[in-house]
Scaffold this active site. Structure first.
Site, short mmCIF file in Angstrom:
data_model
loop_
_atom_site.label_atom_id
_atom_site.label_comp_id
_atom_site.label_asym_id
_atom_site.label_seq_id
_atom_site.Cartn_x
_atom_site.Cartn_y
_atom_site.Cartn_z
N HIS A 91 45.01 39.83 47.30
CA HIS A 91 44.23 40.22 48.49
C HIS A 91 45.02 41.23 49.35
CE1 HIS A 91 40.81 38.83 51.36
NE2 HIS A 91 41.08 40.11 51.54
N GLU B 238 41.87 31.11 48.02
CA GLU B 238 43.10 31.90 48.17
C GLU B 238 44.15 31.09 48.91
OE1 GLU B 238 42.12 35.68 49.93
OE2 GLU B 238 40.83 36.24 48.27
N ARG C 5 34.99 39.98 48.38
CA ARG C 5 35.25 38.55 48.54
C ARG C 5 34.99 37.86 47.21
NH1 ARG C 5 37.57 39.83 52.49
NH2 ARG C 5 37.29 39.09 54.62
C1 DGY Z 1 39.23 42.10 55.66
O1 DGY Z 1 39.66 42.73 56.64
O2 DGY Z 1 38.19 41.46 55.70
C2 DGY Z 1 40.04 42.18 54.40
O3 DGY Z 1 39.58 41.36 53.42
C3 DGY Z 1 41.50 41.90 54.68
O4 DGY Z 1 42.03 43.00 55.27
#
Ligand code: DGY
Length: 312
Positions: A279, A260, A232
């Site tokens: 992402h 984002e 993240r």
């Molecule tokens: C999640 O699943 O948390 C990822 O960041 C996106 O697939």
């Protein structure tokens, strides 16, 4: 029983849910407005959602019938988990099924940054490769034999460690609670940062990990070290990272950002030494299908008051 789906889903899934429940589907790619979300949540017993839809106190306060939040993600930082739990709302997510895809992408970013893959691709496409093979063209750094520091040794960190063994890397790691994993040397975070050629983040975003990699910690990293973030964005002080990149001291491979999509005026667009992805850590056909199926199962079980396949 009523449910809401906060993002566009494929027709077969809509048909399946419509057979079982009275459904509200958000059909637009534009995120559902907060007012509409709160209104829908005040009526439904289940919600299928994803990480682009923040489920904070404002959204959840009127959700008096809600039994389950099922998110198509392993991360739950878009949900006020404590508040939801205080209202006895179960939270389903999708651990496990995206581990390999995300680990693969982290390795891909290590190679892309170290071996300058994006620069090479851009050079060939724009016709700037004019001299043929040259002894010093696009020299990079090896992943093989390097020291890689993994921050967070949950399933994804461990999957990355396994892959790195094949590259002959020395793998060092930091985890909030100590672990013993063959082939991995555990150390404190600052030692990891100052020893690694590549640092890769694999921890969840929580109050404790927000800006864990702050300006001081970034300054501990070796000159020319690479920071990989497939976890993240907000785990890193992005302003401080941008300064390090602008100065040419660090390099980075980023798949995630605190905001984002990355805003068009973000300084990252123009910074050298970094590869930027949108992402896509879990973005393979197989993994997204598995995530979606798990989230549907969580939703259906939660609305029926049954145990979820993967409950937080
Ligand atoms: C999640 O699943 O948390 C990822 O960041 C996106 O697939």
């Amino acid at each position: 029983m009523k449910i809401a789906v906060t993002f566009p889903i494929p027709e077969p899934a809509k048909a399946l849910l419509s057979d079982l429940f009275d459904c509200r589907f958000w059909e637009s790619e534009v995120p559902i407005p907060a007012g509409t979300l709160a209104e829908w949540l005040s009526e439904v017993e289940g919600v299928l959602t994803t990480l682009t839809c923040p489920l904070d106190q404002a959204a959840l306060s009127g959700a008096s019938h809600l039994k389950v939040i099922s998110t198509v993600s392993v991360g739950v930082d878009h949900i006020d988990v404590d508040y939801a739990k205080s209202k006895n709302i179960a939270i389903g997510h999708t651990p496990g099924v995206l581990t390999d895809s995300t680990a693969d992408l982290a390795i891909g970013l290590m190679l892309a940054v170290g071996r300058r893959l994006a620069e090479g691709d851009a050079m060939v496409r724009k016709g700037a490769w004019s001299d043929g093979w040259k002894p010093n063209l696009l020299l990079g750094t090896d992943l093989s034999q390097s020291t890689v520091g993994l921050v967070g040794m949950g399933p994804i960190g461990q999957a990355v460690a396994k892959r790195l063994a094949g590259f002959g890397c020395r793998v060092i790691a930091w985890n909030r609670s100590p672990k013993e994993i063959a082939g991995v040397e555990f150390t404190d975070l600052n030692t990891l940062l100052s020893s690694a050629d590549i640092v890769s983040l694999h921890t969840a975003l929580t109050d404790e990990t927000r800006e864990l990699i702050d300006r001081d910690r970034l300054s501990l990293m070796k000159d020319q070290a690479i920071l990989i973030n497939t976890a993240r964005g907000a785990i890193v002080d992005e302003r401080a990272l941008a300064d390090e990149l602008a100065f040419g001291r660090l390099r980075a491979g980023l798949d995630v950002y605190s905001e984002e999509p990355l805003p068009l005026d973000s300084v990252f667009h123009s910074l050298p030494g970094c590869v930027l992805l949108p992402h896509v850590g879990s973005a393979t056909e197989r993994t997204r299908r598995a995530m979606f199926e798990m989230a549907l199962a969580n939703l259906i079980s939660g609305v029926r008051g049954e145990p979820l396949q993967a409950e937080l």
